[in-house]
Design an enzyme around this catalytic site. Sequence first.
Site, PDB file in Angstrom:
ATOM      1  N   HIS A  34       0.900  -1.052  -0.070  1.00 43.90           N
ATOM      2  CA  HIS A  34       0.155  -0.001  -0.090  1.00 43.90           C
ATOM      3  C   HIS A  34       0.741   1.349  -0.171  1.00 43.90           C
ATOM      4  CE1 HIS A  34      -3.715   2.231   0.878  1.00 43.90           C
ATOM      5  NE2 HIS A  34      -2.942   2.985   1.533  1.00 43.90           N
ATOM      6  N   GLU A  35       1.941   1.206   0.789  1.00 39.32           N
ATOM      7  CA  GLU A  35       2.681   2.521   1.073  1.00 39.32           C
ATOM      8  C   GLU A  35       3.503   2.646  -0.039  1.00 39.32           C
ATOM      9  OE1 GLU A  35       1.839   4.758   2.857  1.00 39.32           O
ATOM     10  OE2 GLU A  35       0.585   3.549   4.129  1.00 39.32           O
ATOM     11  N   HIS A  38       2.001   4.373  -3.058  1.00 43.00           N
ATOM     12  CA  HIS A  38       1.676   5.907  -2.739  1.00 43.00           C
ATOM     13  C   HIS A  38       2.951   6.311  -3.231  1.00 43.00           C
ATOM     14  CE1 HIS A  38      -2.252   6.216  -0.967  1.00 43.00           C
ATOM     15  NE2 HIS A  38      -1.753   5.321   0.123  1.00 43.00           N
ATOM     16  N   HIS A  44      -5.634   6.618  -3.183  1.00 44.78           N
ATOM     17  CA  HIS A  44      -6.414   5.445  -2.740  1.00 44.78           C
ATOM     18  C   HIS A  44      -7.642   5.204  -3.859  1.00 44.78           C
ATOM     19  CE1 HIS A  44      -5.634   6.658   1.761  1.00 44.78           C
ATOM     20  NE2 HIS A  44      -4.927   5.560   1.740  1.00 44.78           N
ATOM     21  N   CYS A  45      -7.902   3.841  -3.679  1.00 44.96           N
ATOM     22  CA  CYS A  45      -8.684   3.210  -4.922  1.00 44.96           C
ATOM     23  C   CYS A  45     -10.186   3.409  -4.592  1.00 44.96           C
ATOM     24  CB  CYS A  45      -8.354   1.785  -5.007  1.00 44.96           C
ATOM     25  SG  CYS A  45      -9.417   1.129  -6.470  1.00 44.96           S
ATOM     26  N   CYS A  50      -9.633  -3.256  -3.233  1.00 46.75           N
ATOM     27  CA  CYS A  50      -8.368  -3.378  -3.534  1.00 46.75           C
ATOM     28  C   CYS A  50      -7.384  -2.897  -2.228  1.00 46.75           C
ATOM     29  CB  CYS A  50      -8.307  -2.120  -4.588  1.00 46.75           C
ATOM     30  SG  CYS A  50      -6.719  -1.562  -5.310  1.00 46.75           S
ATOM     31  N   CYS A  69      -6.465  -4.250  -7.335  1.00 51.72           N
ATOM     32  CA  CYS A  69      -7.899  -4.200  -8.213  1.00 51.72           C
ATOM     33  C   CYS A  69      -7.231  -4.094  -9.715  1.00 51.72           C
ATOM     34  CB  CYS A  69      -8.881  -3.215  -7.988  1.00 51.72           C
ATOM     35  SG  CYS A  69      -8.414  -1.641  -8.515  1.00 51.72           S
ATOM     36  N   CYS A  72      -5.791  -0.432 -10.429  1.00 51.34           N
ATOM     37  CA  CYS A  72      -4.745  -0.249  -9.607  1.00 51.34           C
ATOM     38  C   CYS A  72      -3.538  -1.159 -10.366  1.00 51.34           C
ATOM     39  CB  CYS A  72      -4.726  -0.279  -8.242  1.00 51.34           C
ATOM     40  SG  CYS A  72      -5.764   1.237  -7.751  1.00 51.34           S
TER      41      CYS A  72
END
Length: 119
Positions: A34-35, A38, A44-45, A50, A69, A72
């Site tokens: 996640h990070e 970024h 953010h989705c 996701c 997803c 992304c």
Amino acid sequence: SKLLTCGWDVREVRRPRGTAGRMILERSCKLFVHETMHLLGLDHCIFYQCIMNGSGHLEEDFRQPMHLCPVCLRKMSLLVGRGVVERYGVLEGEYRERGMKAEERWVKGRRECIERNKM
């Protein structure tokens, strides 16, 4: 190339012991991905379930899937220049090595589906 974080080789993480060890490994993987996304410029989705969904509390955090997803995933593929099939193949091996069977089956299924439907 080595995957180093503060001098620690993440490939040395082996099969987690017990439920707590597995949960720590899964949450660490989710947070790392996640990070990192970024850092690559993804926000953010809002499209699908996701790993890039925002999370306001632990319940939402635990509900997030382990994977990107389709929207992304496409963005990530364009940013890093790695194809989706190749990425899923690498993930499949990593999950197998760490005993993450559900995740291994998921990426294997996605990889095989993409390969079957290639034009």
